[in-house]
Design a protein around this motif. Structure first.
Motif, PDB file in Angstrom:
ATOM      1  N   ASP A  96      37.335  46.491  50.406  1.00 30.75           N
ATOM      2  CA  ASP A  96      35.951  46.072  50.619  1.00 30.75           C
ATOM      3  C   ASP A  96      35.223  46.935  51.640  1.00 30.75           C
TER       4      ASP A  96
ATOM      5  N   SER B 107      30.345  40.404  32.226  1.00 35.55           N
ATOM      6  CA  SER B 107      30.740  39.667  33.422  1.00 35.55           C
ATOM      7  C   SER B 107      30.380  40.473  34.659  1.00 35.55           C
TER       8      SER B 107
ATOM      9  N   GLY C 105      31.180  41.662  38.596  1.00 34.26           N
ATOM     10  CA  GLY C 105      32.423  41.999  39.271  1.00 34.26           C
ATOM     11  C   GLY C 105      32.726  43.470  39.137  1.00 34.26           C
TER      12      GLY C 105
ATOM     13  N   ASP D 102      38.638  44.117  41.849  1.00 35.62           N
ATOM     14  CA  ASP D 102      38.503  42.848  42.566  1.00 35.62           C
ATOM     15  C   ASP D 102      39.307  41.751  41.876  1.00 35.62           C
ATOM     16  N   LYS D 103      39.967  40.941  42.684  1.00 39.54           N
ATOM     17  CA  LYS D 103      40.632  39.757  42.145  1.00 39.54           C
ATOM     18  C   LYS D 103      39.573  38.692  41.909  1.00 39.54           C
ATOM     19  N   GLN D 104      39.479  38.188  40.683  1.00 40.18           N
ATOM     20  CA  GLN D 104      38.412  37.266  40.332  1.00 40.18           C
ATOM     21  C   GLN D 104      38.788  36.531  39.050  1.00 40.18           C
TER      22      GLN D 104
ATOM     23  N   TRP E 237      38.273  35.678  35.288  1.00 41.49           N
ATOM     24  CA  TRP E 237      37.672  36.408  34.183  1.00 41.49           C
ATOM     25  C   TRP E 237      37.415  35.460  33.018  1.00 41.49           C
TER      26      TRP E 237
END
Length: 260
Positions: free
Chosen positions: A117, A143, A145, A149-151, A153
């Motif tokens: 980041d 989407s 993002g 990045d961990k997110q 989906w």
């Protein structure tokens, strides 16, 4: 521009790029897009320029494939209306989603750094790269993002985007200029479409998900990534030197106050 490969990432883009190079074409793939023309793509997507400057950079290139070109295929096609279009497809949108998401999970596991980041603040090149990656992610998954990045989906959004993209290509490209190519199909129909002799060598099979040396591993060796690494090192050194200097000045001031 002779050929526009409109297939999404993970539809055999790396295999197709290698196959077309074997057939004698000059191919711009992900590496060339990023290392040679990243700023042109970002300026176009940010509205700083129109597409004319970007397309001028591709006028002497035979083939474009993969992101960001594949999700901009119509922009390319409007500038090069005589080009042939190859739409590479997987067996289904489910198969494509599983393969695409596994590629990102591999990158998060293998290549995401703890200071990810902070990178846009440490490297101007990374800030530009992140802009381009976010645009590519939005265009290919519907989407928000970015791929490191961990997110959560949305499989539905991703598959919707894939299906809508493929439907648009099928609808907008004249039948005689379009080849629908199924992953793993081989040389025959491709060479017939391009009026090329069939090579003796097997059709390439590149960027197999999860295998070492895939595109996420290759990305770490791009010139752009090398530049990012150099800028980060320089920023850390400058920041560290500034902190040391600030501590030294503060110590001198405190010492003088005690003496006086």
């Amino acid at each position: 521009m002779k050929i526009i490969c409109a297939g999404f990432p993970k539809t055999g883009t790396k295999s197709m790029a290698k196959a077309l190079r074997q057939l004698g074409y000059t191919v711009y793939d992900l590496e060339e897009h990023i290392d040679l023309h990243m700023d042109k793509f970002v300026d176009f997507m940010d509205g700083v320029t129109n597409s004319a400057e970007l397309m001028a950079a591709y006028k002497d290139v035979d083939v474009c494939v993969d992101q960001p070109a594949c999700t901009m295929w119509l922009t390319f096609f409007k500038h090069f209306p005589d080009a042939k279009v190859i739409l590479m497809e997987r067996e289904s949108s489910d198969v494509w989603f599983n393969s695409y998401s596994k590629m990102f999970l591999y990158n998060i596991e293998k290549h995401r750094v703890w200071y990810q980041d902070l990178l846009p603040y440490l490297s101007r090149t990374h800030a530009r790269f992140a802009k381009l990656c976010q645009q590519c992610f939005i265009r290919s998954t519907a989407s928000r993002g970015i791929f490191w990045d961990k997110q959560p989906w949305s499989a539905e959004c991703w598959k919707y985007q894939y299906e809508m993209h493929n439907a648009a290509v099928r609808h907008l490209v004249p039948e005689q200029q379009l080849l629908i190519f199924k992953t793993g199909e081989g040389w025959q129909r491709l060479c017939q479409f391009l009026d090329k002799p069939v090579p003796d060598a097997p059709f390439p099979r590149e960027n197999v998900a999860g295998q070492t040396g895939n595109v996420m591993d290759q990305l770490q060796e791009f010139k752009t990534q090398t530049k990012i690494n150099e800028e980060v090192r320089r920023s850390v050194i400058i920041s560290g030197a500034s902190i040391v200097a600030a501590i030294a000045v503060s110590a001198v001031i405190l010492l003088r106050n005690k003496i006086w």
